[in-house]
Write an enzyme that holds these catalytic residues in place. Structure first.
Site, PDB file in Angstrom:
ATOM      1  N   GLY A 252       0.947  -1.166  -0.133  1.00 14.66           N
ATOM      2  CA  GLY A 252       0.149   0.149  -0.064  1.00 14.66           C
ATOM      3  C   GLY A 252       0.660   1.208   0.026  1.00 14.66           C
ATOM      4  O   GLY A 252       2.025   1.357   0.083  1.00 14.66           O
TER       5      GLY A 252
ATOM      6  N   LYS B 265      -4.822   5.894   2.952  1.00 18.11           N
ATOM      7  CA  LYS B 265      -3.935   4.613   2.290  1.00 18.11           C
ATOM      8  C   LYS B 265      -4.759   4.181   1.202  1.00 18.11           C
ATOM      9  O   LYS B 265      -5.869   3.771   1.114  1.00 18.11           O
ATOM     10  CB  LYS B 265      -4.136   3.896   3.488  1.00 18.11           C
TER      11      LYS B 265
ATOM     12  N   ASP C  73       1.284  -7.704  14.845  1.00 15.93           N
ATOM     13  CA  ASP C  73       2.564  -7.138  14.105  1.00 15.93           C
ATOM     14  C   ASP C  73       2.804  -5.974  14.986  1.00 15.93           C
ATOM     15  O   ASP C  73       3.104  -5.046  14.242  1.00 15.93           O
ATOM     16  CB  ASP C  73       2.058  -7.132  12.540  1.00 15.93           C
TER      17      ASP C  73
END
Length: 441
Positions: free
Chosen positions: A111, A128, A257
């Protein structure tokens, strides 16, 4: 564990013996880390998205009818771009553009993020753009969409999603969670589940646009390493991070993450406020209502979370996809069998590195990043990987001889980084303990 200083390890990292750090787990599915093409693709045949030349673009949304989407007509609108405030040849404006895309501020594996201005309010936002050109990209995009839209309440330390727009064939539709009347939404879900291309073609790509709050302070790496050590800031950030993770776990979301790159800084209030971001690898674990049925269908069968009572407790919901970033992954993640306690381990690595300013050089980006590791001979090894190989290893906390780390924080980090997840505090216990150790300091 051997003691060492930062300069010595930096030399090793910059030399031939440097450990190659991919930024993504070696055990993660290879498709997750495929790079997007560096050049921006054409969004419409007559229009292109500009590159990083600080040109101003405008995201224009207008009403458009389409026979294929009769039941979505009220949400459909055309997407086009203006350059330097001028219309491209052959394009006529139908309505005022909703956002001005000012500049590209970041680019990841799947992205691109732009700084933008909302035309109606004048507020600065982050936009985004995720290209849904392959099933693995669709899976990442939907994971972020599901996580952020499943949050019914806001939290000051979690990045806020304003809206999400799906663009295909020049038409765009505002996305809503679990909208089963939306053919486009159902096609995205089908693409993710079946693992085959259903949406878009190289000539007519499909995009998801996420409009989120803009964090002008950069990420945690940039903020910490560009300033002198400040114990007050460290304590504040510890409280903010644990509050964010407790909020996510309360809402049945495992981030998977957590790392300094994915923690952004907002300075709008005058003092730095952390924002946990980038939910592309996140997992919504609660299958208690229809809103979560699609995302749980993709992975629930792979874990041990089929029992309804287990699903009610996020720390009993087992996940099986080994994903994340090497230096922050818990030992059990490397094995592909873990729970939300993996987020606690990652948070322990971040806090340890932040307090003692332990860094490594990423082999791909050549950036200096916050992260704790074990030195084994000429290699630096992620803590989780080293503990997996040697579960009886005793971590040397703190690492630095002149560390100002209190005994309370030291004991807390040892518990957060325990080899056995059952020995780690859960997010709610952690929040209480962080308040205790930071108030005593």
């Amino acid at each position: 564990m051997l003691s060492f200083d930062k300069e010595e390890v930096m030399d090793i990292c910059n030399g031939r013996k440097r450990r190659k750090v991919s930024g993504a787990a070696r055990g993660c599915r290879q498709t997750v880390v495929k790079k997007m093409r560096r050049e921006a693709c054409k969004v419409l045949r007559s229009l292109t998205v500009g590159n990083n030349n600080n040109k101003k673009h405008q995201l224009e949304t207008t009403e458009e009818e389409d026979e294929e989407q009769d039941d979505e007509e009220e949400h459909s609108f055309c997407v086009s771009f203006l350059s330097n405030g001028r219309l491209k040849a052959g394009v006529s404006p139908v309505a005022s553009p909703r956002y001005n895309l000012i500049r590209e501020v970041g680019r990841g594996s799947y992205g691109v993020v732009f700084e933008a201005i909302a035309r109606t309010t004048g507020a600065t936002v982050a936009v985004k753009r995720l290209q849904c050109d392959a099933p693995e990209n669709v899976e990442l995009a939907l994971a972020e969409f599901w996580a952020l839209t499943s949050l019914e309440n806001r939290h000051q330390n979690v990045v806020q999603l304003e809206e999400c727009v799906l663009q295909r064939n020049g038409l765009a539709q505002k996305m809503s969670h679990g909208n089963k009347k939306s053919k486009q939404y159902l096609r995205l879900v089908e693409t993710s589940l079946k693992g085959e291309r259903i949406l878009g073609h190289p000539q007519e790509p499909c995009y998801l646009w996420f409009v989120m709050e803009f964090c002008e302070g950069g990420d945690l790496n940039q903020y910490i390493l560009s300033r002198k050590p400040d114990p007050h800031t460290n304590r504040s950030f510890m409280r903010q991070l644990t509050s964010a993770v407790a909020f996510l776990h309360k809402n049945n979301i495992v981030h998977r993450d957590l790392k300094p790159d994915n923690i952004l800084i907002s300075q709008k209030s005058g003092s730095p406020v952390l924002k946990v971001a980038d939910f592309g690898l996140s997992k919504v674990c609660a299958a208690l209502n229809s809103k979560n049925s699609e995302e749980n269908a993709a992975e629930g069968a792979g874990g041990r979370g089929g029992n309804q009572n287990d699903i009610n407790n996020i720390n009993k919901y087992w996940l099986s996809s080994a994903c994340g970033s090497d230096f922050y992954m818990a030992p059990e993640v490397w094995e592909g069998h873990y729970t939300a306690k993996a987020d606690i381990f990652a948070l322990g690595i971040i806090i340890w590195a932040m307090i003692e300013r332990i860094t490594f050089i990423d082999a791909e980006s050549k950036r200096e990043l916050l992260g704790t590791y074990i030195r084994q001979g000429t290699e630096i090894v992620p803590v989780g990987e080293a503990l997996l190989e040697n579960p009886k290893m005793v971590l040397n906390i703190p690492q630095k001889a002149r560390s100002s780390m209190s005994e309370g924080v030291k004991k807390l980090l040892q518990d957060m980084l325990a080899v056995n997840p059952q020995d780690r505090p859960d997010a709610f216990q952690l929040e209480v303990r962080v308040d205790q150790v930071t108030c005593r300091a």
